[in-house]
Motif scaffolding. Sequence first.
Motif, PDB file in Angstrom:
ATOM      1  N   LEU A  38       0.845  -1.185   0.000  1.00  0.00           N
ATOM      2  CA  LEU A  38       0.000   0.000   0.000  1.00  0.00           C
ATOM      3  C   LEU A  38       0.883   1.238   0.000  1.00  0.00           C
ATOM      4  CD1 LEU A  38      -2.858   1.321   0.417  1.00  0.00           C
ATOM      5  CD2 LEU A  38      -2.426   1.119   2.880  1.00  0.00           C
ATOM      6  N   TRP A  39       0.461   2.240  -0.775  1.00  0.00           N
ATOM      7  CA  TRP A  39       1.115   3.549  -0.724  1.00  0.00           C
ATOM      8  C   TRP A  39       0.106   4.488  -0.089  1.00  0.00           C
ATOM      9  CZ3 TRP A  39       2.763   6.737  -5.640  1.00  0.00           C
ATOM     10  CH2 TRP A  39       3.456   7.887  -5.245  1.00  0.00           C
ATOM     11  N   LEU A  40       0.352   4.884   1.144  1.00  0.00           N
ATOM     12  CA  LEU A  40      -0.575   5.728   1.888  1.00  0.00           C
ATOM     13  C   LEU A  40      -0.014   7.148   1.979  1.00  0.00           C
ATOM     14  CD1 LEU A  40      -3.290   5.616   3.363  1.00  0.00           C
ATOM     15  CD2 LEU A  40      -2.040   5.004   5.445  1.00  0.00           C
ATOM     16  N   LYS A  41      -0.129   7.880   0.893  1.00  0.00           N
ATOM     17  CA  LYS A  41       0.388   9.253   0.821  1.00  0.00           C
ATOM     18  C   LYS A  41      -0.269  10.158   1.858  1.00  0.00           C
ATOM     19  CE  LYS A  41       0.230   8.948  -4.129  1.00  0.00           C
ATOM     20  NZ  LYS A  41      -0.206   9.570  -5.368  1.00  0.00           N
ATOM     21  N   GLU A  42      -1.542   9.870   2.145  1.00  0.00           N
ATOM     22  CA  GLU A  42      -2.330  10.742   3.013  1.00  0.00           C
ATOM     23  C   GLU A  42      -1.785  10.836   4.436  1.00  0.00           C
ATOM     24  OE1 GLU A  42      -3.540   8.083   1.340  1.00  0.00           O
ATOM     25  OE2 GLU A  42      -4.515   9.098  -0.330  1.00  0.00           O
ATOM     26  N   VAL A  43      -0.986   9.854   4.849  1.00  0.00           N
ATOM     27  CA  VAL A  43      -0.462   9.862   6.217  1.00  0.00           C
ATOM     28  C   VAL A  43       0.924  10.520   6.289  1.00  0.00           C
ATOM     29  CG1 VAL A  43       0.726   7.638   6.285  1.00  0.00           C
ATOM     30  CG2 VAL A  43      -0.470   8.447   8.308  1.00  0.00           C
ATOM     31  N   ALA A  44       1.486  10.836   5.152  1.00  0.00           N
ATOM     32  CA  ALA A  44       2.807  11.465   5.090  1.00  0.00           C
ATOM     33  C   ALA A  44       2.717  12.932   5.521  1.00  0.00           C
ATOM     34  CB  ALA A  44       3.359  11.380   3.670  1.00  0.00           C
ATOM     35  N   PRO A  45       3.828  13.501   5.942  1.00  0.00           N
ATOM     36  CA  PRO A  45       3.823  14.936   6.268  1.00  0.00           C
ATOM     37  C   PRO A  45       3.423  15.769   5.051  1.00  0.00           C
ATOM     38  CG  PRO A  45       5.894  13.909   6.934  1.00  0.00           C
ATOM     39  CD  PRO A  45       5.148  12.902   6.129  1.00  0.00           C
ATOM     40  N   SER A  46       2.806  16.895   5.301  1.00  0.00           N
ATOM     41  CA  SER A  46       2.421  17.791   4.211  1.00  0.00           C
ATOM     42  C   SER A  46       3.670  18.226   3.436  1.00  0.00           C
ATOM     43  CB  SER A  46       1.714  19.027   4.765  1.00  0.00           C
ATOM     44  OG  SER A  46       2.617  19.789   5.554  1.00  0.00           O
ATOM     45  N   THR A  47       3.455  18.639   2.224  1.00  0.00           N
ATOM     46  CA  THR A  47       4.564  19.116   1.391  1.00  0.00           C
ATOM     47  C   THR A  47       5.274  20.275   2.079  1.00  0.00           C
ATOM     48  OG1 THR A  47       3.442  18.391  -0.610  1.00  0.00           O
ATOM     49  CG2 THR A  47       5.157  20.074  -0.871  1.00  0.00           C
ATOM     50  N   GLU A  48       4.505  21.181   2.665  1.00  0.00           N
ATOM     51  CA  GLU A  48       5.099  22.338   3.340  1.00  0.00           C
ATOM     52  C   GLU A  48       5.982  21.906   4.504  1.00  0.00           C
ATOM     53  OE1 GLU A  48       1.739  21.929   2.871  1.00  0.00           O
ATOM     54  OE2 GLU A  48       1.562  23.212   1.111  1.00  0.00           O
ATOM     55  N   LEU A  49       5.498  20.964   5.298  1.00  0.00           N
ATOM     56  CA  LEU A  49       6.273  20.500   6.446  1.00  0.00           C
ATOM     57  C   LEU A  49       7.517  19.746   5.997  1.00  0.00           C
ATOM     58  CD1 LEU A  49       6.632  20.233   9.471  1.00  0.00           C
ATOM     59  CD2 LEU A  49       5.112  18.240   9.418  1.00  0.00           C
ATOM     60  N   ARG A  50       7.365  18.909   4.995  1.00  0.00           N
ATOM     61  CA  ARG A  50       8.513  18.159   4.476  1.00  0.00           C
ATOM     62  C   ARG A  50       9.599  19.107   3.970  1.00  0.00           C
ATOM     63  NH1 ARG A  50       9.553  17.078  -0.598  1.00  0.00           N
ATOM     64  NH2 ARG A  50       7.438  17.548  -1.252  1.00  0.00           N
ATOM     65  N   ARG A  51       9.199  20.128   3.230  1.00  0.00           N
ATOM     66  CA  ARG A  51      10.181  21.094   2.705  1.00  0.00           C
ATOM     67  C   ARG A  51      10.832  21.892   3.838  1.00  0.00           C
ATOM     68  NH1 ARG A  51       6.672  23.181  -2.455  1.00  0.00           N
ATOM     69  NH2 ARG A  51       7.179  21.413  -3.815  1.00  0.00           N
ATOM     70  N   TRP A  52      10.044  22.265   4.831  1.00  0.00           N
ATOM     71  CA  TRP A  52      10.586  23.026   5.955  1.00  0.00           C
ATOM     72  C   TRP A  52      11.617  22.197   6.716  1.00  0.00           C
ATOM     73  CZ3 TRP A  52      10.254  21.783  11.161  1.00  0.00           C
ATOM     74  CH2 TRP A  52      10.751  22.756  12.038  1.00  0.00           C
ATOM     75  N   PHE A  53      11.309  20.956   7.010  1.00  0.00           N
ATOM     76  CA  PHE A  53      12.191  20.085   7.792  1.00  0.00           C
ATOM     77  C   PHE A  53      13.459  19.740   7.022  1.00  0.00           C
ATOM     78  CE2 PHE A  53      12.904  15.467   9.134  1.00  0.00           C
ATOM     79  CZ  PHE A  53      13.793  15.812  10.128  1.00  0.00           C
ATOM     80  N   HIS A  54      13.318  19.307   5.820  1.00  0.00           N
ATOM     81  CA  HIS A  54      14.443  18.964   4.937  1.00  0.00           C
ATOM     82  C   HIS A  54      15.474  18.061   5.639  1.00  0.00           C
ATOM     83  CE1 HIS A  54      16.397  19.277   1.166  1.00  0.00           C
ATOM     84  NE2 HIS A  54      17.422  19.950   1.596  1.00  0.00           N
ATOM     85  N   HIS A  55      14.978  17.226   6.552  1.00  0.00           N
ATOM     86  CA  HIS A  55      15.798  16.243   7.278  1.00  0.00           C
ATOM     87  C   HIS A  55      17.007  16.867   7.975  1.00  0.00           C
ATOM     88  CE1 HIS A  55      13.376  12.886   5.976  1.00  0.00           C
ATOM     89  NE2 HIS A  55      13.310  13.472   4.816  1.00  0.00           N
ATOM     90  N   ASP A  61      12.808  17.877  16.565  1.00  0.00           N
ATOM     91  CA  ASP A  61      11.812  17.979  17.638  1.00  0.00           C
ATOM     92  C   ASP A  61      10.610  18.818  17.202  1.00  0.00           C
ATOM     93  OD1 ASP A  61      13.293  16.359  19.302  1.00  0.00           O
ATOM     94  OD2 ASP A  61      14.204  18.028  20.396  1.00  0.00           O
ATOM     95  N   GLU A  62      10.878  19.931  16.551  1.00  0.00           N
ATOM     96  CA  GLU A  62       9.782  20.775  16.063  1.00  0.00           C
ATOM     97  C   GLU A  62       9.028  20.066  14.932  1.00  0.00           C
ATOM     98  OE1 GLU A  62       7.131  23.941  15.714  1.00  0.00           O
ATOM     99  OE2 GLU A  62       8.534  23.445  17.306  1.00  0.00           O
ATOM    100  N   PHE A  63       9.753  19.384  14.064  1.00  0.00           N
ATOM    101  CA  PHE A  63       9.116  18.590  13.007  1.00  0.00           C
ATOM    102  C   PHE A  63       8.167  17.563  13.634  1.00  0.00           C
ATOM    103  CE2 PHE A  63       9.128  14.504  10.754  1.00  0.00           C
ATOM    104  CZ  PHE A  63       8.480  14.877   9.575  1.00  0.00           C
ATOM    105  N   THR A  64       8.625  16.878  14.670  1.00  0.00           N
ATOM    106  CA  THR A  64       7.814  15.867  15.343  1.00  0.00           C
ATOM    107  C   THR A  64       6.513  16.479  15.852  1.00  0.00           C
ATOM    108  OG1 THR A  64       9.748  14.555  15.949  1.00  0.00           O
ATOM    109  CG2 THR A  64       7.764  14.235  17.273  1.00  0.00           C
ATOM    110  N   ALA A  65       6.602  17.608  16.525  1.00  0.00           N
ATOM    111  CA  ALA A  65       5.410  18.268  17.064  1.00  0.00           C
ATOM    112  C   ALA A  65       4.450  18.672  15.944  1.00  0.00           C
ATOM    113  CB  ALA A  65       5.812  19.488  17.889  1.00  0.00           C
ATOM    114  N   ARG A  66       4.985  19.242  14.888  1.00  0.00           N
ATOM    115  CA  ARG A  66       4.126  19.677  13.777  1.00  0.00           C
ATOM    116  C   ARG A  66       3.505  18.485  13.050  1.00  0.00           C
ATOM    117  NH1 ARG A  66       7.193  24.721  10.743  1.00  0.00           N
ATOM    118  NH2 ARG A  66       7.604  25.952  12.599  1.00  0.00           N
TER     119      ARG A  66
END
Length: 116
Positions: A38-55, A61-66
């Motif tokens: 299964l590919w469950l895209k809907e449970v992944a972080p939003s595009t905005e959050l993913r770009r902000w975090f950038h690993h 810690d802030e990524f986790t909270a968001r």
Amino acid sequence: MYRVKRIYDDPATEDGFRVLVDRLWPRGLSRERAHIDLWLKEVAPSTELRRWFHHEAPLFDEFTARYEAELDANPTAVDQLRELGRTHPVVTLLVGARDPELNQGVVLERYLEHHP
């Protein structure tokens, strides 16, 4: 039981039900080689959050909270994973991230285990 694994690692029988929890398909990986159930895209972080975090480790810690706030606001996708956890002995959350400890799979696994 939930576990986290990089999608680039070889699939194994002990992976159980394999769920890709990334919004984007992993680069350079064919669908055949991915062996996902299964590919469950809907449970992944939003595009905005993913770009902000950038690993970036200092932001984890802030990524986790968001991300947990996004999961709280997305009960349908979370419930789908919970149901898979009830019907399969092992559900492997697959991520494309390089860091095995600082990624959305780790946050999602903890969330599923500690937020009933």
